[in-house]
Design an enzyme around this catalytic site. Sequence first.
Site, short mmCIF file in Angstrom:
data_model
loop_
_atom_site.label_atom_id
_atom_site.label_comp_id
_atom_site.label_asym_id
_atom_site.label_seq_id
_atom_site.Cartn_x
_atom_site.Cartn_y
_atom_site.Cartn_z
N ASN A 139 -10.12 0.29 -0.30
CA ASN A 139 -8.57 0.29 -0.07
C ASN A 139 -8.12 -0.33 -1.59
OD1 ASN A 139 -6.07 0.03 0.18
ND2 ASN A 139 -5.98 -1.03 2.21
N HIS A 161 -3.26 7.51 2.54
CA HIS A 161 -3.75 6.03 2.05
C HIS A 161 -5.01 5.80 2.65
CE1 HIS A 161 -3.86 1.96 1.08
NE2 HIS A 161 -3.57 1.63 2.03
N CYS A 207 0.92 -1.17 0.06
CA CYS A 207 0.01 -0.11 0.10
C CYS A 207 0.77 1.30 -0.04
CB CYS A 207 -0.99 0.05 1.24
SG CYS A 207 -2.00 -1.28 1.14
O1 UT7 Z 1 -3.79 -0.85 3.52
C1 UT7 Z 1 -2.87 -1.82 4.16
C2 UT7 Z 1 -3.23 -1.25 5.78
N1 UT7 Z 1 -4.46 -2.11 6.22
C3 UT7 Z 1 -5.15 -1.50 7.19
O2 UT7 Z 1 -4.66 -0.45 7.62
C4 UT7 Z 1 -6.22 -2.30 7.73
C5 UT7 Z 1 -6.03 -1.88 9.23
N2 UT7 Z 1 -7.11 -2.62 10.13
C6 UT7 Z 1 -8.53 -2.28 9.93
O3 UT7 Z 1 -8.74 -1.33 9.21
C7 UT7 Z 1 -9.44 -2.65 10.85
O4 UT7 Z 1 -8.69 -3.63 11.96
C8 UT7 Z 1 -10.33 -3.76 10.25
C9 UT7 Z 1 -11.44 -3.00 9.22
C10 UT7 Z 1 -9.74 -4.73 9.53
C11 UT7 Z 1 -11.17 -4.57 11.26
O5 UT7 Z 1 -12.11 -3.52 12.07
P1 UT7 Z 1 -11.81 -3.76 13.68
O6 UT7 Z 1 -12.53 -2.70 14.44
O7 UT7 Z 1 -10.36 -3.79 14.02
O8 UT7 Z 1 -12.58 -5.25 13.93
P2 UT7 Z 1 -11.98 -6.40 14.51
O9 UT7 Z 1 -10.94 -7.23 13.83
O10 UT7 Z 1 -11.45 -6.30 15.89
O11 UT7 Z 1 -13.31 -7.25 14.59
C12 UT7 Z 1 -14.41 -6.92 15.31
C13 UT7 Z 1 -15.52 -8.07 15.13
C14 UT7 Z 1 -15.02 -9.25 15.30
O12 UT7 Z 1 -16.06 -10.23 15.98
P3 UT7 Z 1 -16.14 -10.54 17.28
O13 UT7 Z 1 -14.62 -11.33 17.63
O14 UT7 Z 1 -16.02 -9.20 18.05
O15 UT7 Z 1 -17.29 -11.32 17.68
C15 UT7 Z 1 -15.04 -9.71 13.86
O16 UT7 Z 1 -15.19 -11.09 13.59
O17 UT7 Z 1 -16.07 -7.83 13.80
C16 UT7 Z 1 -16.06 -9.12 13.01
N3 UT7 Z 1 -15.64 -8.92 11.77
C17 UT7 Z 1 -17.10 -8.71 10.74
N4 UT7 Z 1 -18.13 -8.50 11.18
C18 UT7 Z 1 -19.21 -8.33 10.10
C19 UT7 Z 1 -14.77 -8.78 10.97
N5 UT7 Z 1 -14.83 -8.63 9.49
C20 UT7 Z 1 -16.23 -8.61 9.71
C21 UT7 Z 1 -17.10 -8.40 8.68
N6 UT7 Z 1 -18.40 -8.03 8.67
N7 UT7 Z 1 -16.90 -8.03 7.44
#
Ligand code: UT7
Length: 323
Positions: free
Chosen positions: A280, A250, A113
Amino acid sequence: MIRSAICGIGTALPKRVVKNAELEEIVDTSDEWIVQRTGIRQRYIAGKGETTVTLGTRAAREALQNAGLEIGDIDLIILATSTPDHTFPASATEIQQALEMKHGVAFDVQAVCSGFVFALTTADLYLRCQMARRVLVIGAETFSRILDWKDRTTCVLFGDGAGAVVLEAVDGVGDIRDYGILASILRSDGRHVKKLYVNGGPSTTQTIGHLCMEGREVFKYAVGAITDVVNTCLKVAGISHESLDWFVPHQANKRIIEASAHRLGIADEKVVVTIDGHGNTSAASVPLALAVAVRDGRVKRGDLIMLEAMGGGFTWGAVLVRW
Ligand code: UT7
């Protein structure tokens, strides 16, 4: 002193738009979750015949036209991509062929990225060393082809697209009043390779593989890395964040963008956000966002813009440019 001024910009997006609602049919997700956690409402997904090379070529043609130049005026093509059309040759050479460029040199840069800021910095060095007079810098990706479409934690985040700029060597006085790239800082830290990587490759599995990410870990690291590199870039240029007209980050997550801008003290109205429309797009995200702000009239000649990106590796970087 030689400076690298941006004299043209172009973009290309695939035909097909995929809204969040469509993803609800494929994985256990919701429009509400995606919008709240990321800011993404839709992304473009490449269809048959649309590849990194075709998208990159379209963006490059538009940038050349915008600059009022022809391919004969370009000495070097640098393509930032992690999704090349082939393992080799460099997709940059395939774009070179498509543009019918029979002279000069073309190569790819791989920094995921952060690829566009790495490529921009490489081009700037070529221009300032007088090894080139005009460079096409392209960020082009088809991340849809390396996603696991059964993994809801990653497949909702990414989109395809391309952005390109033409950089031209111009005379500057050597201070902050100059046009073009004024400062640039790049960083990488390989201790984090397993937090965001593709689990395949020619020398390991002989497959393409799928994108794997520890999203929460990347998120935690991103804000600190971004603010650090932007602050260093401001320091090198000898200016404060208040001098910035625009912050073009980004586009990985709206919450990362907002948290970084907040920590840097950059006002919301100076932040260019396009993640809602593009998702992204990895190395294409910064030029795509920049082009939106140029075309809607926000970015004007003389404006000071901070570009930044962070991605797999980890890699990260910031580039300060006067438009
Ligand atoms: O470009 C390269 C760099 N990449 C990035 O910068 C990405 C960085 N990371 C992020 O943007 C975020 O961490 C994400 C968008 C990937 C995830 O958001 P988050 O607030 O960190 O969520 P999380 O991973 O802590 O997940 C929270 C909950 C989980 O469920 P439980 O364990 O709380 O029951 C996940 O299983 O959300 C669940 N979850 C989803 N639910 C519905 C994860 N993906 C999804 C989804 N739809 N697509």
